[in-house]
Design a protein around this motif. Sequence first.
Motif, PDB file in Angstrom:
ATOM      1  N   LYS A  94     -14.005 -63.866   1.736  1.00 51.45           N
ATOM      2  CA  LYS A  94     -15.344 -64.083   2.289  1.00 51.45           C
ATOM      3  C   LYS A  94     -15.511 -63.352   3.615  1.00 51.45           C
ATOM      4  N   GLU A  95     -14.487 -63.426   4.473  1.00 49.25           N
ATOM      5  CA  GLU A  95     -14.599 -62.767   5.776  1.00 49.25           C
ATOM      6  C   GLU A  95     -14.715 -61.255   5.620  1.00 49.25           C
ATOM      7  N   VAL A  96     -13.900 -60.669   4.751  1.00 45.59           N
ATOM      8  CA  VAL A  96     -13.970 -59.228   4.531  1.00 45.59           C
ATOM      9  C   VAL A  96     -15.355 -58.827   4.037  1.00 45.59           C
ATOM     10  N   ARG A  97     -15.903 -59.596   3.122  1.00 45.03           N
ATOM     11  CA  ARG A  97     -17.239 -59.279   2.594  1.00 45.03           C
ATOM     12  C   ARG A  97     -18.296 -59.401   3.671  1.00 45.03           C
ATOM     13  N   MET A  98     -18.188 -60.420   4.534  1.00 49.38           N
ATOM     14  CA  MET A  98     -19.167 -60.575   5.612  1.00 49.38           C
ATOM     15  C   MET A  98     -19.108 -59.422   6.604  1.00 49.38           C
ATOM     16  N   TYR A  99     -17.889 -59.046   7.012  1.00 44.56           N
ATOM     17  CA  TYR A  99     -17.764 -57.919   7.945  1.00 44.56           C
ATOM     18  C   TYR A  99     -18.274 -56.632   7.314  1.00 44.56           C
ATOM     19  N   THR A 100     -17.920 -56.403   6.047  1.00 43.97           N
ATOM     20  CA  THR A 100     -18.329 -55.169   5.380  1.00 43.97           C
ATOM     21  C   THR A 100     -19.845 -55.096   5.248  1.00 43.97           C
ATOM     22  N   THR A 101     -20.448 -56.195   4.823  1.00 44.27           N
ATOM     23  CA  THR A 101     -21.893 -56.214   4.624  1.00 44.27           C
ATOM     24  C   THR A 101     -22.650 -56.110   5.936  1.00 44.27           C
ATOM     25  N   SER A 102     -22.216 -56.858   6.943  1.00 45.58           N
ATOM     26  CA  SER A 102     -22.956 -56.919   8.206  1.00 45.58           C
ATOM     27  C   SER A 102     -22.720 -55.715   9.109  1.00 45.58           C
ATOM     28  N   ALA A 103     -21.457 -55.290   9.228  1.00 43.07           N
ATOM     29  CA  ALA A 103     -21.115 -54.371  10.315  1.00 43.07           C
ATOM     30  C   ALA A 103     -20.546 -53.025   9.892  1.00 43.07           C
ATOM     31  N   ILE A 104     -20.159 -52.868   8.634  1.00 41.78           N
ATOM     32  CA  ILE A 104     -19.611 -51.583   8.199  1.00 41.78           C
ATOM     33  C   ILE A 104     -20.650 -50.804   7.398  1.00 41.78           C
ATOM     34  N   GLY A 105     -21.224 -51.453   6.395  1.00 37.88           N
ATOM     35  CA  GLY A 105     -22.225 -50.794   5.568  1.00 37.88           C
ATOM     36  C   GLY A 105     -23.366 -50.166   6.354  1.00 37.88           C
ATOM     37  N   PRO A 106     -23.951 -50.863   7.343  1.00 39.79           N
ATOM     38  CA  PRO A 106     -25.068 -50.271   8.086  1.00 39.79           C
ATOM     39  C   PRO A 106     -24.733 -48.954   8.776  1.00 39.79           C
ATOM     40  N   VAL A 107     -23.498 -48.786   9.244  1.00 38.39           N
ATOM     41  CA  VAL A 107     -23.113 -47.523   9.881  1.00 38.39           C
ATOM     42  C   VAL A 107     -23.274 -46.365   8.893  1.00 38.39           C
ATOM     43  N   PHE A 108     -22.793 -46.568   7.671  1.00 44.48           N
ATOM     44  CA  PHE A 108     -22.822 -45.507   6.679  1.00 44.48           C
ATOM     45  C   PHE A 108     -24.232 -45.267   6.148  1.00 44.48           C
ATOM     46  N   LEU A 109     -25.017 -46.330   6.039  1.00 42.37           N
ATOM     47  CA  LEU A 109     -26.408 -46.168   5.640  1.00 42.37           C
ATOM     48  C   LEU A 109     -27.169 -45.310   6.640  1.00 42.37           C
ATOM     49  N   VAL A 110     -27.083 -45.675   7.908  1.00 38.61           N
ATOM     50  CA  VAL A 110     -27.831 -44.948   8.936  1.00 38.61           C
ATOM     51  C   VAL A 110     -27.301 -43.526   9.070  1.00 38.61           C
ATOM     52  N   HIS A 111     -25.993 -43.357   9.023  1.00 34.75           N
ATOM     53  CA  HIS A 111     -25.393 -42.017   9.096  1.00 34.75           C
ATOM     54  C   HIS A 111     -25.991 -41.088   8.035  1.00 34.75           C
ATOM     55  N   HIS A 112     -26.001 -41.541   6.789  1.00 37.16           N
ATOM     56  CA  HIS A 112     -26.478 -40.683   5.703  1.00 37.16           C
ATOM     57  C   HIS A 112     -27.984 -40.452   5.777  1.00 37.16           C
ATOM     58  N   LEU A 113     -28.739 -41.434   6.223  1.00 36.67           N
ATOM     59  CA  LEU A 113     -30.177 -41.231   6.380  1.00 36.67           C
ATOM     60  C   LEU A 113     -30.476 -40.183   7.442  1.00 36.67           C
ATOM     61  N   VAL A 114     -29.742 -40.230   8.534  1.00 39.03           N
ATOM     62  CA  VAL A 114     -29.950 -39.247   9.603  1.00 39.03           C
ATOM     63  C   VAL A 114     -29.514 -37.859   9.152  1.00 39.03           C
ATOM     64  N   LYS A 115     -28.335 -37.770   8.546  1.00 41.58           N
ATOM     65  CA  LYS A 115     -27.811 -36.463   8.140  1.00 41.58           C
ATOM     66  C   LYS A 115     -28.654 -35.830   7.032  1.00 41.58           C
ATOM     67  N   ALA A 116     -29.336 -36.662   6.241  1.00 39.54           N
ATOM     68  CA  ALA A 116     -30.220 -36.142   5.194  1.00 39.54           C
ATOM     69  C   ALA A 116     -31.628 -35.872   5.721  1.00 39.54           C
ATOM     70  N   ASN A 117     -31.794 -36.041   7.031  1.00 40.23           N
ATOM     71  CA  ASN A 117     -33.070 -35.765   7.690  1.00 40.23           C
ATOM     72  C   ASN A 117     -34.193 -36.675   7.190  1.00 40.23           C
ATOM     73  N   ARG A 118     -33.843 -37.928   6.893  1.00 43.23           N
ATOM     74  CA  ARG A 118     -34.847 -38.900   6.470  1.00 43.23           C
ATOM     75  C   ARG A 118     -35.423 -39.679   7.655  1.00 43.23           C
ATOM     76  N   LEU A 119     -34.737 -39.636   8.795  1.00 40.29           N
ATOM     77  CA  LEU A 119     -35.214 -40.262  10.016  1.00 40.29           C
ATOM     78  C   LEU A 119     -35.495 -39.167  11.035  1.00 40.29           C
ATOM     79  N   GLU A 120     -36.594 -39.310  11.752  1.00 38.08           N
ATOM     80  CA  GLU A 120     -36.970 -38.286  12.718  1.00 38.08           C
ATOM     81  C   GLU A 120     -37.406 -38.929  14.027  1.00 38.08           C
ATOM     82  N   HIS A 121     -37.773 -38.106  14.966  1.00 37.41           N
ATOM     83  CA  HIS A 121     -38.218 -38.589  16.269  1.00 37.41           C
ATOM     84  C   HIS A 121     -39.346 -39.605  16.084  1.00 37.41           C
ATOM     85  N   GLY A 122     -39.161 -40.793  16.662  1.00 40.48           N
ATOM     86  CA  GLY A 122     -40.145 -41.862  16.541  1.00 40.48           C
ATOM     87  C   GLY A 122     -39.824 -42.886  15.470  1.00 40.48           C
ATOM     88  N   SER A 123     -38.820 -42.614  14.637  1.00 40.41           N
ATOM     89  CA  SER A 123     -38.426 -43.585  13.611  1.00 40.41           C
ATOM     90  C   SER A 123     -37.753 -44.805  14.258  1.00 40.41           C
TER      91      SER A 123
END
Length: 254
Positions: A94-123
């Motif tokens: 349970k702890e591993v799943r909570m850490y992964t869902t809350s604090a690890i997954g978001p890093v990779f989501l935001v990273h890929h959105l930025v690198k794919a140019n889906r987020l821009e100035h003002g987002s």
Amino acid sequence: MSKNILIVGATRGLGASLGALYSKQPSTQVFGTTRSTSAPNKNSIHWLTGIDVAEPNVGQKLVSQIPGSTKLSTVIISAGYFGLESFDEPDWEKEVRMYTTSAIGPVFLVHHLVKANRLEHGSKVILVSSESGSITLRHEEEGGGNYGHHASKAALNMVGKLLSLDLKPRGIAVGLVHPGFMRTEMTKGVGFDKFWDSGGAVPPDEAAQSLASFVEDFDIRKTGQYWAPRGPGDIGTAESVLGKDLPTPLQLPW
């Protein structure tokens, strides 16, 4: 002006309410994620399927399903998992799943959105945290336990702060929010429904309204900050730790 809003975790609770709310706004296209491989029967939302925040390839899978050169004005990461535990009965998985869902997954989501140019100035990137992640607000009157829940939200708060530093030069604002104590299947599933009345819990539709209003006014001037859009009302230790006559919205201490 048209807006594209992405809600990660849009099938239930707060995420579903946000999807329904934003879908009613003129000139707004809502993208919502589901862990299922089939899209829910909600035609007003453009569904991104098979998206599990706890999987290592979540960022690539997400980006691959956003059509064309779509730019996102707002991303709200609402996906969560709460596994009940105690000092006497800690639970590794349970702890591993909570850490992964809350604090690890978001890093990779935001990273890929930025690198794919889906987020821009003002987002805007809004990470749904909880007052439970505030170390300052933890108090002996509430006791210990639920290590994974509290600590994974504290870790998410640090992730949000670091993302805000990395993304500020790009003009992308990152916010951490405690959306409020809600009457959801998640809180009921861990037995917190017994505190709904005494704790001031609200339906997710009501929390979604407060959050959407806060997001509308949120910008780069508040990037990296931690807020309770609904104020201190449902935060049991707020007055004993922070004092009386607290404002709404309330900026929370780390």
